[in-house]
Scaffold this motif. Structure first.
Motif, PDB file in Angstrom:
ATOM      1  N   LEU A  91       0.822  -1.214   0.000  1.00  0.00           N
ATOM      2  CA  LEU A  91       0.000   0.000   0.000  1.00  0.00           C
ATOM      3  C   LEU A  91       0.854   1.261   0.000  1.00  0.00           C
ATOM      4  O   LEU A  91       0.525   2.237  -0.669  1.00  0.00           O
ATOM      5  N   CYS A  92       1.956   1.239   0.748  1.00  0.00           N
ATOM      6  CA  CYS A  92       2.862   2.402   0.749  1.00  0.00           C
ATOM      7  C   CYS A  92       3.502   2.582  -0.616  1.00  0.00           C
ATOM      8  O   CYS A  92       3.668   3.711  -1.084  1.00  0.00           O
ATOM      9  N   ALA A  93       3.874   1.484  -1.274  1.00  0.00           N
ATOM     10  CA  ALA A  93       4.496   1.571  -2.596  1.00  0.00           C
ATOM     11  C   ALA A  93       3.507   2.137  -3.618  1.00  0.00           C
ATOM     12  O   ALA A  93       3.872   2.974  -4.451  1.00  0.00           O
ATOM     13  N   ILE A  94       2.254   1.717  -3.561  1.00  0.00           N
ATOM     14  CA  ILE A  94       1.240   2.240  -4.487  1.00  0.00           C
ATOM     15  C   ILE A  94       1.018   3.722  -4.224  1.00  0.00           C
ATOM     16  O   ILE A  94       0.919   4.528  -5.155  1.00  0.00           O
ATOM     17  N   GLU A 110       1.001   9.647  -5.362  1.00  0.00           N
ATOM     18  CA  GLU A 110       0.956  10.895  -4.623  1.00  0.00           C
ATOM     19  C   GLU A 110       1.978  11.871  -5.170  1.00  0.00           C
ATOM     20  O   GLU A 110       3.040  11.489  -5.650  1.00  0.00           O
ATOM     21  N   ASP A 111       1.654  13.135  -5.055  1.00  0.00           N
ATOM     22  CA  ASP A 111       2.591  14.183  -5.424  1.00  0.00           C
ATOM     23  C   ASP A 111       3.539  14.387  -4.253  1.00  0.00           C
ATOM     24  O   ASP A 111       3.103  14.771  -3.164  1.00  0.00           O
ATOM     25  N   VAL A 137       3.317  16.117   0.162  1.00  0.00           N
ATOM     26  CA  VAL A 137       3.754  15.508   1.418  1.00  0.00           C
ATOM     27  C   VAL A 137       4.797  16.392   2.070  1.00  0.00           C
ATOM     28  O   VAL A 137       4.777  16.652   3.262  1.00  0.00           O
ATOM     29  N   ARG A 138       5.713  16.932   1.275  1.00  0.00           N
ATOM     30  CA  ARG A 138       6.796  17.774   1.784  1.00  0.00           C
ATOM     31  C   ARG A 138       6.244  19.087   2.345  1.00  0.00           C
ATOM     32  O   ARG A 138       6.649  19.555   3.374  1.00  0.00           O
TER      33      ARG A 138
END
Length: 108
Positions: free
Chosen positions: A89-92, A97-98, A102-103
């Protein structure tokens, strides 16, 4: 399905051998106050694949285990599967995601 007498800590009454057994199946002694805690429950056997491969149905690879023993047998496999699901799920999410959102702390 079979009704089994147990003490709640894994020890159970083996009616055929007329002995108490530990959670590992070894003969154990129960004396005194321990007998006051006797409970009964229904146990259903499940078929476990010893090598964790559901495609390998060779009789030598199958064992009839109660639910508790089956879960203990498969515990490492279940931990690995949980890790793999989170990783996947994290890899997907990383793919779609942009990274700038997140940053910057913004949500999509």
């Amino acid at each position: 399905m079979r009704k089994v007498l147990h003490l709640g800590d894994g020890r159970l009454w083996d009616g055929d051998a007329r002995r108490w057994r530990s959670d590992c199946g070894k003969v154990t002694a129960v004396r005194g106050a321990g007998l006051l805690d006797v409970q009964s429950t229904y146990v259903v056997l499940a078929c476990a694949h010893l090598d964790h491969d559901p495609g390998n149905n060779h009789p030598a690879n199958l064992a009839a285990l109660c639910q508790r023993c089956h879960m203990l047998h498969d515990a490492a496999e279940h931990r690995w599967q949980r890790w793999w699901n989170v990783f996947r799920l994290c890899a997907i999410r990383d793919l779609f995601e942009d990274p700038r959102s997140v940053r910057d702390g913004r949500a999509n």
